[in-house]
Design a protein around this motif. Structure first.
Motif, PDB file in Angstrom:
ATOM      1  N   ARG A   1       0.813  -1.228   0.000  1.00  0.00           N
ATOM      2  CA  ARG A   1       0.000   0.000   0.000  1.00  0.00           C
ATOM      3  C   ARG A   1       0.842   1.272   0.000  1.00  0.00           C
ATOM      4  N   ASP A   2       2.140   1.163   0.328  1.00  0.00           N
ATOM      5  CA  ASP A   2       3.009   2.343   0.367  1.00  0.00           C
ATOM      6  C   ASP A   2       3.859   2.497  -0.891  1.00  0.00           C
ATOM      7  N   LEU A   3       3.614   1.687  -1.903  1.00  0.00           N
ATOM      8  CA  LEU A   3       4.395   1.792  -3.130  1.00  0.00           C
ATOM      9  C   LEU A   3       4.163   3.128  -3.829  1.00  0.00           C
ATOM     10  N   THR A   4       5.130   3.515  -4.664  1.00  0.00           N
ATOM     11  CA  THR A   4       4.959   4.691  -5.509  1.00  0.00           C
ATOM     12  C   THR A   4       3.746   4.492  -6.422  1.00  0.00           C
ATOM     13  N   HIS A   5       2.948   5.537  -6.533  1.00  0.00           N
ATOM     14  CA  HIS A   5       1.716   5.564  -7.321  1.00  0.00           C
ATOM     15  C   HIS A   5       0.545   4.899  -6.610  1.00  0.00           C
TER      16      HIS A   5
ATOM     17  N   ALA B   1       4.797  -4.672  -6.974  1.00  0.00           N
ATOM     18  CA  ALA B   1       5.690  -3.624  -7.460  1.00  0.00           C
ATOM     19  C   ALA B   1       6.370  -4.010  -8.760  1.00  0.00           C
ATOM     20  N   ARG B   2       6.647  -2.996  -9.568  1.00  0.00           N
ATOM     21  CA  ARG B   2       7.552  -3.133 -10.696  1.00  0.00           C
ATOM     22  C   ARG B   2       8.995  -3.062 -10.182  1.00  0.00           C
ATOM     23  N   PRO B   3       9.962  -3.350 -11.027  1.00  0.00           N
ATOM     24  CA  PRO B   3      11.370  -3.244 -10.580  1.00  0.00           C
ATOM     25  C   PRO B   3      11.748  -1.858 -10.074  1.00  0.00           C
TER      26      PRO B   3
END
Length: 402
Positions: free
Chosen positions: A120-124, A214-216
């Motif tokens: 939930r804290d990922l970018t975007h 997440a993406r890389p």
């Protein structure tokens, strides 16, 4: 001698209190100090989606020149209260101001609820609450990008509609079996959902986001739902509800409601006779109200009390809503959530497939109108609202579905 009122928070409700007190305080007995958390004056949060699709901050701002020019008003922006002492009746702001108050009104509002899912804290990953939140969403959303909105209530559908207008391919995930579960029954929601599908929204009801992947580069790449479905995503917007901002309860030694919020009586008074709470942060007799109309009623009551006028106690049982979502009008009026009653209620429904729907609730012994739900056509809402507490008219069907 002039007394000092400190208002903690400058949202729509805190601003309504300040404006109402300016009007009622003809003797100019009060100096009003507003400690705002955001760096902007109060704005129309109900119209926030318009900012995402072209309206400016100035268009939504609630304060005018007369408000800023009023010598009775001291507005401290980006200076929330960080320390408080009821014994000395003082508060301290994050900017170093120390203010002694004669009355303190807590109007701190609410914060978005973000489910505790991994990622939930990922970018975007965003919430949908402030100008800054929407600026960040607008920088990320692109035509053809894939957006996930977590929450199919009022706020979630506002966010989904706004994303779709930005060209995003939008999915809505709602844990309840249908959209707007707090306001609509399944049949009314079916009218709304049919139009949502027509607008290109992909609906996933009866499930939840269990993980954000997440993406890389650390940004959002996909989400997994509780039913095992994986959806590719470029951004996630959490709009799954709100929680009262009641952190100052600990600093002030004030009681909270069972589900949070400053515990107040029907006059919005805490246990301290100099401290009130209004709006989404107030648990009036234990219950918080997440709509703007109840908050305005609380502000009106407290403003009257501050100038020594007779004030009406807050006794709202009608959490009516009326809005247009995805091209569909939906509305509730009167009381639609009925507590356990051995007499039950009489429900009368009228339907035209997924085009229009209406349900009314009647008291079984007297036949009086208690409330109702409308979807697809809400033109009769104002007249029906005036009939609450009375027997419905003979032309009820024509009134409900003109």
């Amino acid at each position: 001698m002039t007394a000092t009122l400190v208002i903690a928070g400058h949202g729509m409700i805190g601003h309504r209190l300040a404006e109402r007190l300016r009007t009622l305080d003809t003797a100019r007995d009060w100096h009003i100090v507003i400690c705002a958390e955001e760096p902007h004056p109060a704005y129309d949060r109900m119209a926030l989606s318009g900012y995402l699709t072209g309206r400016s901050r100035a268009d939504l701002t609630l304060t005018g020149r007369d408000f800023h020019a009023d010598p009775r008003i001291e507005l401290l922006l980006a200076q929330p209260i960080v320390r408080a002492d009821r014994t000395t009746r003082t508060v301290h702001t994050s900017g170093g101001h120390r203010i002694r108050y004669d009355a303190l009104v807590l109007a701190t509002g609410s914060r978005p609820f973000v489910p505790p899912v991994p990622g939930r804290d990922l970018t975007h990953c965003f919430v949908y609450r402030t100008f800054e939140d929407l600026d960040a969403i607008r920088r990320t959303a692109r035509p053809g990008s894939r957006g996930i909105v977590v929450g199919g209530g009022l706020l979630g559908l506002e966010a989904a509609h706004a994303l779709s207008r930005l060209g995003t391919r939008t999915h809505v995930v709602e844990t309840a079996p249908h959209l707007m579960p707090a306001q609509l029954d399944p049949a009314a929601a079916e009218v709304l959902q049919a139009q949502a599908h027509a607008h290109g929204l992909r609906l996933h009801c009866g499930t939840a986001v269990t993980q954000v992947h997440a993406r890389p580069d650390g940004s959002v790449g996909a989400v997994t739902l509780g039913n095992g479905t994986t959806l590719e995503a470029d951004l996630v917007v959490f709009a799954a509800g709100i929680r009262p901002r009641d952190e100052l309860a600990g600093l002030l030694g004030l009681a909270r409601g069972e589900r949070g919020g400053f515990l107040v009586d029907s006059y919005c008074r805490t246990a301290d006779p100099r401290v009130w709470a209004i709006g989404e942060c107030a648990a009036v007799q234990g219950r918080c109200h997440g709509l703007v109309a109840p908050g305005y009623a609380m502000a009106e009551s407290v403003a009257a009390q501050l100038v020594g006028r007779d004030a009406d106690p807050f006794s709202r049982t009608d959490d009516a809503t009326a809005l247009k979502l995805l091209g569909v009008h939906v509305a509730t009026f009167g009381t639609t959530n009925h507590p356990q009653d051995p007499r039950g209620t009489v429900e009368v429904t009228f339907s035209e497939g997924t085009a229009r729907y209406a349900k009314i609730f009647l008291q079984p012994d007297t036949g009086t109108l208690l409330g109702g739900i409308l979807a697809g056509d809400t033109r009769s809402r104002s007249r029906l609202t005036s009939l609450v507490g009375h027997p419905p008219p003979a032309d009820l069907e024509e009134l409900l579905l003109p």
